[in-house]
Structures are given as C-alpha cells and as structure tokens.
Design a protein around this motif. Structure first.
Motif, PDB file in Angstrom:
ATOM      1  N   GLU A 316     -21.699   6.532  35.634  1.00  0.00           N
ATOM      2  CA  GLU A 316     -22.472   7.763  35.796  1.00  0.00           C
ATOM      3  C   GLU A 316     -23.308   7.933  34.538  1.00  0.00           C
ATOM      4  OE1 GLU A 316     -21.251  11.738  37.640  1.00  0.00           O
ATOM      5  OE2 GLU A 316     -21.207  12.186  35.483  1.00  0.00           O
ATOM      6  N   PRO A 317     -24.632   7.819  34.645  1.00  0.00           N
ATOM      7  CA  PRO A 317     -25.475   7.869  33.440  1.00  0.00           C
ATOM      8  C   PRO A 317     -25.261   9.140  32.630  1.00  0.00           C
ATOM      9  CG  PRO A 317     -26.732   7.119  35.341  1.00  0.00           C
ATOM     10  CD  PRO A 317     -25.405   7.574  35.869  1.00  0.00           C
ATOM     11  N   HIS A 318     -25.320   8.985  31.311  1.00  0.00           N
ATOM     12  CA  HIS A 318     -25.212  10.125  30.406  1.00  0.00           C
ATOM     13  C   HIS A 318     -26.561  10.805  30.196  1.00  0.00           C
ATOM     14  CE1 HIS A 318     -21.447   8.096  28.427  1.00  0.00           C
ATOM     15  NE2 HIS A 318     -21.275   8.392  29.691  1.00  0.00           N
ATOM     16  N   THR A 319     -27.644  10.040  30.401  1.00  0.00           N
ATOM     17  CA  THR A 319     -28.991  10.590  30.283  1.00  0.00           C
ATOM     18  C   THR A 319     -29.780  10.132  31.514  1.00  0.00           C
ATOM     19  OG1 THR A 319     -30.040   8.728  29.110  1.00  0.00           O
ATOM     20  CG2 THR A 319     -28.805  10.315  27.774  1.00  0.00           C
ATOM     21  N   HIS A 320     -31.103  10.133  31.432  1.00  0.00           N
ATOM     22  CA  HIS A 320     -31.901   9.660  32.571  1.00  0.00           C
ATOM     23  C   HIS A 320     -32.177   8.155  32.463  1.00  0.00           C
ATOM     24  CE1 HIS A 320     -34.889   9.963  29.485  1.00  0.00           C
ATOM     25  NE2 HIS A 320     -35.928   9.789  30.273  1.00  0.00           N
ATOM     26  N   GLN A 321     -31.461   7.474  31.565  1.00  0.00           N
ATOM     27  CA  GLN A 321     -31.617   6.041  31.380  1.00  0.00           C
ATOM     28  C   GLN A 321     -30.256   5.363  31.447  1.00  0.00           C
ATOM     29  OE1 GLN A 321     -33.956   6.594  27.584  1.00  0.00           O
ATOM     30  NE2 GLN A 321     -35.337   5.146  28.588  1.00  0.00           N
ATOM     31  N   PHE A 322     -30.243   4.139  31.982  1.00  0.00           N
ATOM     32  CA  PHE A 322     -28.994   3.385  32.081  1.00  0.00           C
ATOM     33  C   PHE A 322     -29.334   1.916  32.302  1.00  0.00           C
ATOM     34  CE2 PHE A 322     -30.115   5.097  36.231  1.00  0.00           C
ATOM     35  CZ  PHE A 322     -29.994   4.022  37.088  1.00  0.00           C
ATOM     36  N   GLN A 323     -28.320   1.081  32.316  1.00  0.00           N
ATOM     37  CA  GLN A 323     -28.494  -0.357  32.508  1.00  0.00           C
ATOM     38  C   GLN A 323     -28.006  -0.789  33.889  1.00  0.00           C
ATOM     39  OE1 GLN A 323     -26.022  -1.893  29.361  1.00  0.00           O
ATOM     40  NE2 GLN A 323     -27.678  -1.881  27.839  1.00  0.00           N
ATOM     41  N   VAL A 324     -28.613  -1.859  34.405  1.00  0.00           N
ATOM     42  CA  VAL A 324     -28.120  -2.554  35.591  1.00  0.00           C
ATOM     43  C   VAL A 324     -27.855  -4.002  35.189  1.00  0.00           C
ATOM     44  CG1 VAL A 324     -28.663  -3.394  37.903  1.00  0.00           C
ATOM     45  CG2 VAL A 324     -29.325  -1.074  37.229  1.00  0.00           C
ATOM     46  N   TRP A 325     -26.639  -4.476  35.469  1.00  0.00           N
ATOM     47  CA  TRP A 325     -26.229  -5.846  35.123  1.00  0.00           C
ATOM     48  C   TRP A 325     -26.029  -6.650  36.407  1.00  0.00           C
ATOM     49  CZ3 TRP A 325     -24.587  -7.998  30.250  1.00  0.00           C
ATOM     50  CH2 TRP A 325     -24.782  -7.122  29.161  1.00  0.00           C
ATOM     51  N   LEU A 326     -26.484  -7.919  36.364  1.00  0.00           N
ATOM     52  CA  LEU A 326     -26.324  -8.816  37.506  1.00  0.00           C
ATOM     53  C   LEU A 326     -25.832 -10.183  37.041  1.00  0.00           C
ATOM     54  CD1 LEU A 326     -29.540  -8.120  39.631  1.00  0.00           C
ATOM     55  CD2 LEU A 326     -27.216  -7.286  40.047  1.00  0.00           C
ATOM     56  N   PRO A 327     -25.108 -10.894  37.907  1.00  0.00           N
ATOM     57  CA  PRO A 327     -24.579 -12.228  37.538  1.00  0.00           C
ATOM     58  C   PRO A 327     -25.603 -13.336  37.793  1.00  0.00           C
ATOM     59  CG  PRO A 327     -23.766 -11.618  39.694  1.00  0.00           C
ATOM     60  CD  PRO A 327     -24.587 -10.456  39.218  1.00  0.00           C
ATOM     61  N   TYR A 328     -26.781 -13.176  37.216  1.00  0.00           N
ATOM     62  CA  TYR A 328     -27.848 -14.170  37.347  1.00  0.00           C
ATOM     63  C   TYR A 328     -28.561 -14.291  36.002  1.00  0.00           C
ATOM     64  CZ  TYR A 328     -27.220 -13.631  42.386  1.00  0.00           C
ATOM     65  OH  TYR A 328     -26.684 -13.600  43.650  1.00  0.00           O
ATOM     66  N   ASP A 329     -29.158 -15.444  35.761  1.00  0.00           N
ATOM     67  CA  ASP A 329     -29.995 -15.607  34.578  1.00  0.00           C
ATOM     68  C   ASP A 329     -31.197 -14.666  34.661  1.00  0.00           C
ATOM     69  OD1 ASP A 329     -28.473 -17.508  33.273  1.00  0.00           O
ATOM     70  OD2 ASP A 329     -29.462 -19.187  34.283  1.00  0.00           O
ATOM     71  N   PRO A 330     -31.746 -14.253  33.516  1.00  0.00           N
ATOM     72  CA  PRO A 330     -32.863 -13.301  33.521  1.00  0.00           C
ATOM     73  C   PRO A 330     -34.049 -13.731  34.375  1.00  0.00           C
ATOM     74  CG  PRO A 330     -31.998 -13.552  31.302  1.00  0.00           C
ATOM     75  CD  PRO A 330     -31.302 -14.559  32.143  1.00  0.00           C
ATOM     76  N   ASP A 331     -34.418 -15.022  34.328  1.00  0.00           N
ATOM     77  CA  ASP A 331     -35.567 -15.479  35.098  1.00  0.00           C
ATOM     78  C   ASP A 331     -35.335 -15.368  36.593  1.00  0.00           C
ATOM     79  OD1 ASP A 331     -36.779 -16.039  32.720  1.00  0.00           O
ATOM     80  OD2 ASP A 331     -36.433 -18.206  32.809  1.00  0.00           O
ATOM     81  N   VAL A 332     -34.099 -15.544  37.020  1.00  0.00           N
ATOM     82  CA  VAL A 332     -33.780 -15.463  38.446  1.00  0.00           C
ATOM     83  C   VAL A 332     -33.919 -14.019  38.927  1.00  0.00           C
ATOM     84  CG1 VAL A 332     -31.968 -15.799  40.178  1.00  0.00           C
ATOM     85  CG2 VAL A 332     -32.270 -17.464  38.320  1.00  0.00           C
ATOM     86  N   ALA A 333     -33.349 -13.087  38.181  1.00  0.00           N
ATOM     87  CA  ALA A 333     -33.458 -11.674  38.560  1.00  0.00           C
ATOM     88  C   ALA A 333     -34.905 -11.200  38.500  1.00  0.00           C
ATOM     89  CB  ALA A 333     -32.578 -10.827  37.641  1.00  0.00           C
ATOM     90  N   ALA A 334     -35.620 -11.624  37.463  1.00  0.00           N
ATOM     91  CA  ALA A 334     -37.018 -11.207  37.315  1.00  0.00           C
ATOM     92  C   ALA A 334     -37.879 -11.757  38.447  1.00  0.00           C
ATOM     93  CB  ALA A 334     -37.562 -11.669  35.964  1.00  0.00           C
ATOM     94  N   GLU A 335     -37.634 -13.006  38.840  1.00  0.00           N
ATOM     95  CA  GLU A 335     -38.393 -13.605  39.946  1.00  0.00           C
ATOM     96  C   GLU A 335     -38.174 -12.829  41.240  1.00  0.00           C
ATOM     97  OE1 GLU A 335     -40.691 -15.972  42.384  1.00  0.00           O
ATOM     98  OE2 GLU A 335     -40.639 -15.959  40.178  1.00  0.00           O
ATOM     99  N   ALA A 336     -36.947 -12.450  41.511  1.00  0.00           N
ATOM    100  CA  ALA A 336     -36.654 -11.689  42.725  1.00  0.00           C
ATOM    101  C   ALA A 336     -37.349 -10.334  42.712  1.00  0.00           C
ATOM    102  CB  ALA A 336     -35.146 -11.516  42.874  1.00  0.00           C
ATOM    103  N   ALA A 337     -37.351  -9.669  41.545  1.00  0.00           N
ATOM    104  CA  ALA A 337     -37.986  -8.354  41.438  1.00  0.00           C
ATOM    105  C   ALA A 337     -39.489  -8.445  41.643  1.00  0.00           C
ATOM    106  CB  ALA A 337     -37.668  -7.735  40.077  1.00  0.00           C
ATOM    107  N   VAL A 338     -40.113  -9.443  41.021  1.00  0.00           N
ATOM    108  CA  VAL A 338     -41.566  -9.592  41.136  1.00  0.00           C
ATOM    109  C   VAL A 338     -41.949 -10.005  42.549  1.00  0.00           C
ATOM    110  CG1 VAL A 338     -43.534 -10.965  40.372  1.00  0.00           C
ATOM    111  CG2 VAL A 338     -41.934 -10.046  38.690  1.00  0.00           C
ATOM    112  N   ARG A 339     -41.185 -10.911  43.129  1.00  0.00           N
ATOM    113  CA  ARG A 339     -41.520 -11.374  44.476  1.00  0.00           C
ATOM    114  C   ARG A 339     -41.366 -10.251  45.497  1.00  0.00           C
ATOM    115  NH1 ARG A 339     -38.547 -14.816  47.839  1.00  0.00           N
ATOM    116  NH2 ARG A 339     -37.050 -15.191  46.159  1.00  0.00           N
ATOM    117  N   GLN A 340     -40.367  -9.388  45.296  1.00  0.00           N
ATOM    118  CA  GLN A 340     -40.222  -8.239  46.186  1.00  0.00           C
ATOM    119  C   GLN A 340     -41.471  -7.357  46.146  1.00  0.00           C
ATOM    120  OE1 GLN A 340     -37.238  -5.349  45.030  1.00  0.00           O
ATOM    121  NE2 GLN A 340     -37.050  -4.552  47.122  1.00  0.00           N
ATOM    122  N   ALA A 341     -41.978  -7.115  44.944  1.00  0.00           N
ATOM    123  CA  ALA A 341     -43.170  -6.275  44.816  1.00  0.00           C
ATOM    124  C   ALA A 341     -44.398  -6.959  45.398  1.00  0.00           C
ATOM    125  CB  ALA A 341     -43.404  -5.924  43.353  1.00  0.00           C
TER     126      ALA A 341
END
Length: 394
Positions: A316-341
């Motif tokens: 439960e975030p303490h402020t209006h900012q927080f982290q999301v963690w995933l079991p993937y390398d950064p490039d893999v997660a970033a590729e999925a995010a960009v391709r979705q957009a």
C-alpha cells in the motif's frame, strides 16, 4: 528479443538496445492517447511556457518588476514556503544538492561535528557524487541499509558521535517509504538525546501528510531544518528551498552566494513553484489516495495474469509514488511496455525499467492528474494486455 539485449553499443557503432528503447518510449509517450503518468516536466518548451503564461497571473502580479538576486517573486516564494512549513524563514536555492550541503555545513559549524548520520540509500550518498565530503567537508556515516528509515534504537546505539541526522522523507530508492508518525517522533527524540540536530531531506515532503495524518507545519516542526523541492511533486521548472530558524537561513544565504547560487534572475522557476503550490499541492492527498487504488489493481492484475513474483512496493503506497517489480530483465519489461503503447496507444509504464538483481527489474509509478482518470478496471485491463507481451514464465 535480439541476442544483444542488455548489452552496450553494438558492433559498428550502432545504437544499443537501451538507446533504441529510450527513443521508442519517448515517441510513444508523445503520441499515445492514454498514459498513466505524464508529469509536467515531460512536455515541450512551448507547452511549458504556455502553462506558465496561463497560470502565473493567478499567483503573482505580472506588472511587478522581475527579481534581481533574490528579491521580488523569489522573496515572495520564500515567504510562502516558510508559512506553509511553519518555520521562521526560508531561502530559495537553484538545486537541492546545494541547499542540503549548505544546511548541513551550517549545522556542522554550530555543533562542531561535521559527521552526518543518514541511510545508505539517501540521495546525497547515491546520486550526488560524494558532494558532502568532496565539496562541503562533511563526513557522512550510514546508520542502516535496511529498506526502511533508521529506527530509534539504531540511532541510540550507533557506535560514533554525529552532529546531524538527515532523514529522507520519503525514502525514494527503497520504494518511497515512510515510517509511522510514532516511529518518526521516536527517531527525532533519539537524535536529540545524542545532542544532534535533525534535518529532513523533504524533496517529497509535500505528499507525506496523508500517511502521517498531520499537517505540513506539524511534520516540518519535528526537524531543525527542512529542504523541499519544487519540481519533484509540484511540477515546477526546478529549484528548492531550505526552511528553518531565521539565523540559520540568513547564514545559508551567505553560503548560497559562495556556492554560486545567487542567480541574477529566477522568475520563471519561482513563478512555476508558486503555481505548483497553488495548483498541485492541494491535489496531492487525492493523488496519494488514488495511488493506493492503482497499486492494488496492478497487484491483482499481475496475479490474474499469472506473472510469477510480481510485486508492488510498498504493497500500500505511502505517497503517490511506488515501485513495481517483475521477474524479467529490464530490456524485456521495457520492450513489452513500449510495444503495448505502439500497438494499442496505452502506455502503462512510461518510465524506464532498472535492474534490481539477476533476472529482476523495477520501475517507478507516479499517480498525478492523468492517473486519476484510470479506474481499477482500466489498470487491470492494461496489465493483462502488457503481461501478454511478456515472455512465458520458465
């Protein structure tokens, strides 16, 4: 994904995977109709100026002369900050790096001890190239590296004397986390028992009122001095302020001049800060409350999508900012995010992904005005679509 993912510049001087991803992310950020978080600083120069031109007359008389070396609109901003934080005075600084060095240098002169106790991930330790020691003759010592603020017991039991305790509220690098109000007051009391002064690195202090259930002046009143930022939560063009006792602030202004911070004119930045205090500050509690809705929807969405070990930190975030963690390398997660957009016009994760360990990555989420338009159902649907673009779990 290419075999070169995660490597640097490719053979022949071609752009690296990371560089291409950044360019694609910037492109979809501009053109995607649905973005979870935009932030005022991610706009064009023209949009920046238009926003300021529209809002500035509501916060300061534009028939007044521009500031010169800290008077006029800069002085008005300083007065507004001191009133909000309940301090005797405040001084405008071009950067928080300069403001905090000056504050702690002044305190070291008063206490006779240049040692500053802080968290191992505190901003000056991680992001400022050892400025405390290299520039200001201070000696930072790390109280703890646990993913939380120091405890009162750790302060009382720390093995060497220190003249100042610096507390970053919230602690950004471990998830924008805060202690409870009781824990915070106990830590401050423990430092005072050791005759140390307490300085708040409050770059994001503005949004802590919901978690603490206290007013800004009550929160700031625990510390001997407080630094606040005008761009991290208020969408200002930049700048910071140091608030505290009048004698400290007057000395800080002298050091500000010595450090090169006595800038001829700063009215665009000062005006944008006043606009942020007028427009964004009152909305921060709403952002914090909706961040909890978004965080819960992200957590539930990843669970429903079957993504293993997906985490929202803090749960439960303490402020209006927080982290999301995933079991993937950064490039893999970033590729999925960009391709979705690129394929749907929805950019759920507009910020880059950072490595959190072998096969782990995390990104930061900030809920502001754009995020208020996302319902829990919207977030869950976007998560499902994003997760479908991730490689199958092994």
């Amino acid at each position: 994904m290419s075999d070169t993912a995660g490597q640097g510049v490719e053979q022949g001087g071609a752009k690296s995977v990371q560089e291409r991803l950044r360019e694609r992310r910037a492109a979809v950020f501009r053109k995607s109709p649905r973005v979870l978080q935009r932030g005022g600083f991610r706009t064009t120069l023209g949009e920046h100026l238009a926003r300021l031109q529209e809002a500035a007359p509501q916060v300061y008389g534009l028939d007044e002369w521009p500031d010169m070396y800290g008077n006029g609109v800069v002085a008005a901003l300083e007065e507004r900050v001191a009133a909000l934080l309940g301090t005797e005075a405040a001084a405008f600084f071009p950067t928080g790096t300069m403001a905090q060095q000056v504050a702690l240098r002044c305190w070291a002169g008063r206490t006779g001890n240049p040692t500053v106790a802080l968290h191992a991930t505190a901003h000056p330790e991680v992001h400022e190239r050892n400025a405390f020691s290299e520039v200001s003759g201070l000696r930072p010592v790390r109280v703890t590296d646990e993913p939380r603020l120091p405890t009162a017991a750790e302060i009382r039991d720390f093995e060497e004397p220190f003249g100042a305790l610096m507390l970053e509220l919230p602690l950004r690098d471990v998830g924008f986390v805060l202690p409870t109000w009781e824990e915070l007051t106990e830590v401050v009391a423990a430092a005072r028992e050791r005759d140390a002064v307490v300085h708040f690195d409050g770059a994001r202090l503005w949004e802590t009122t919901v978690h603490f259930d206290r007013s800004l002046d009550e929160i700031a009143g625990l510390a001997d001095s407080v630094y606040v930022s005008f761009y991290k939560s208020l969408d200002g063009f930049g700048g910071a302020a140091l608030a505290g006792p009048r004698t400290l602030v007057e000395e800080a202004k002298t050091w500000r001049h010595r450090y090169g911070g006595m800038v001829f004119q700063q009215f665009p930045t000062a005006l944008s800060a006043l606009v942020g205090l007028e427009r964004e500050l009152p909305r921060l509690p709403e952002y914090v409350r909706h961040a909890r809705v978004v965080a819960a929807a992200l957590r539930e969405g990843f669970a429903a999508a079957g993504v293993p070990w997906a985490r929202v930190n803090p749960e439960e975030p303490h402020t209006h900012q927080f982290q999301v963690w995933l079991p993937y390398d950064p490039d893999v997660a970033a590729e999925a995010a960009v391709r979705q957009a690129e394929e749907t016009g929805t950019l759920l994760f507009p910020i880059g992904w950072m490595r959190g360990g072998p096969g782990l990555s995390f990104t930061e989420i900030t809920v502001q005005s754009d995020g208020l338009g996302w319902t829990a159902a919207d977030v869950k649907a976007a998560v499902a679509d994003f997760a479908a673009r991730l490689p199958a779990a092994k």
